[in-house]
Enzyme design. Structure first.
Site, PDB file in Angstrom:
ATOM      1  N   VAL A  65      10.459 -23.979 -10.953  1.00 47.20           N
ATOM      2  CA  VAL A  65       9.047 -24.050 -10.591  1.00 47.20           C
ATOM      3  C   VAL A  65       8.315 -24.762 -11.715  1.00 47.20           C
ATOM      4  O   VAL A  65       8.464 -24.405 -12.885  1.00 47.20           O
ATOM      5  CB  VAL A  65       8.463 -22.637 -10.383  1.00 47.20           C
ATOM      6  CG1 VAL A  65       6.978 -22.709 -10.090  1.00 47.20           C
ATOM      7  CG2 VAL A  65       9.204 -21.918  -9.252  1.00 47.20           C
ATOM      8  N   ILE A  93      11.321 -22.312 -15.477  1.00 44.92           N
ATOM      9  CA  ILE A  93      10.065 -23.038 -15.531  1.00 44.92           C
ATOM     10  C   ILE A  93      10.324 -24.479 -15.936  1.00 44.92           C
ATOM     11  O   ILE A  93      10.901 -24.758 -16.983  1.00 44.92           O
ATOM     12  CB  ILE A  93       9.092 -22.379 -16.519  1.00 44.92           C
ATOM     13  CG1 ILE A  93       8.971 -20.872 -16.212  1.00 44.92           C
ATOM     14  CG2 ILE A  93       7.743 -23.068 -16.444  1.00 44.92           C
ATOM     15  CD1 ILE A  93       8.567 -20.545 -14.784  1.00 44.92           C
ATOM     16  N   LYS A  94       9.888 -25.397 -15.079  1.00 47.91           N
ATOM     17  CA  LYS A  94      10.073 -26.825 -15.343  1.00 47.91           C
ATOM     18  C   LYS A  94       8.995 -27.314 -16.305  1.00 47.91           C
ATOM     19  O   LYS A  94       7.797 -27.152 -16.062  1.00 47.91           O
ATOM     20  CB  LYS A  94      10.023 -27.626 -14.038  1.00 47.91           C
ATOM     21  CG  LYS A  94      11.195 -27.346 -13.120  1.00 47.91           C
ATOM     22  CD  LYS A  94      11.097 -28.119 -11.816  1.00 47.91           C
ATOM     23  CE  LYS A  94      11.588 -29.538 -11.964  1.00 47.91           C
ATOM     24  NZ  LYS A  94      11.648 -30.232 -10.655  1.00 47.91           N
ATOM     25  N   ILE A  95       9.472 -27.902 -17.387  1.00 47.50           N
ATOM     26  CA  ILE A  95       8.609 -28.390 -18.460  1.00 47.50           C
ATOM     27  C   ILE A  95       8.906 -29.876 -18.650  1.00 47.50           C
ATOM     28  O   ILE A  95      10.075 -30.271 -18.694  1.00 47.50           O
ATOM     29  CB  ILE A  95       8.909 -27.632 -19.768  1.00 47.50           C
ATOM     30  CG1 ILE A  95       8.695 -26.118 -19.594  1.00 47.50           C
ATOM     31  CG2 ILE A  95       8.071 -28.178 -20.918  1.00 47.50           C
ATOM     32  CD1 ILE A  95       7.270 -25.687 -19.433  1.00 47.50           C
TER      33      ILE A  95
END
Length: 228
Positions: A65, A93-95
């Site tokens: 996400v 978590i997409k960074i």
């Protein structure tokens, strides 16, 4: 090699899980837009699916996400990531692969929030996520090949670098933006851990004219066999 689905549409996720046994899901702002749902509604629906299928647990069925792409500062990335991670333990978590993104991911991993460094377009970019022990790195395939680059060497370089330094299997390589069955094969041959693609790509990978020809040949033989 694991198959993740690029989608935030629940009908596609259910179909891909029930038919192909997908191992996870990746989302991004475009996938959320195409789902036709508000961001939080879309990701909460995926979280509910995970509970329904008894897949709770990061290792069972990871879902990537993405933080708001407007955010460029590490502090704000961390703040939003903590909120997103609190929705479901399966969320990575997409960074973005930027200096601020690496800082944010380092801090998140220290908090036991798993991260997926995305928008990686070179082997050089892929090294720091592995060096720092992040869960996933997402080198993009389709965008590069659409601009005339052959990505087989690019993915193989990342795999070789990870093997050289003991990163392989610890930071998992998700080949992202996979657009064709050939790209799936190229990533598998190179040794990538995961490919993530849209449902249509996986469906296309199951098609071959000789398979169809063979079925038709056997149907004809069956229909001409006495007693059938």
């Amino acid at each position: 090699m694991k198959y993740f689905l690029d989608s935030a549409k629940m009908d596609e996720i259910r179909y891909a899980y029930d038919t192909f046994g997908i191992d996870g899901v990746t989302t991004n702002p475009k996938h959320i837009m195409l789902s036709g749902k508000p961001f939080l509604t879309a990701i909460k629906d995926i979280a509910a699916f995970i509970e329904e299928k008894n897949l709770v647990g990061f290792e069972k069925f990871p879902v990537s996400v993405e933080v708001n792409p407007h955010i460029t500062e590490a502090d704000e990335m961390v703040k939003e990531a903590v909120k997103l991670a609190g929705i479901c333990p399966n969320f990575a978590i997409k960074i973005p692969c930027t200096e601020a993104g690496i800082e944010a991911a380092r801090r998140l991993e220290d908090m036991t929030i798993r991260t997926n460094v995305t928008l990686v377009f070179s082997a050089a970019q892929a090294i720091l996520p592995a060096k720092n022990g992040f869960a996933f790195v997402s080198p993009f395939i389709g965008w590069k090949e659409a601009n005339g680059e052959d990505c087989r060497r690019y993915i193989k370089d990342i795999v070789d670098i990870y093997k050289n330094y003991g990163y392989y299997g610890k930071t998992q390589i998700i080949c992202a933006a996979v657009r064709t069955p050939k790209q799936i094969v190229d990533c598998a041959v190179a040794g990538a851990d995961i490919v993530t693609a849209g449902l249509a790509v996986y469906q296309d990978s199951m098609k071959h004219p000789y398979t169809r020809q063979g079925i038709e040949t056997f149907i004809d033989a069956w229909d001409h066999t006495e007693g059938n």
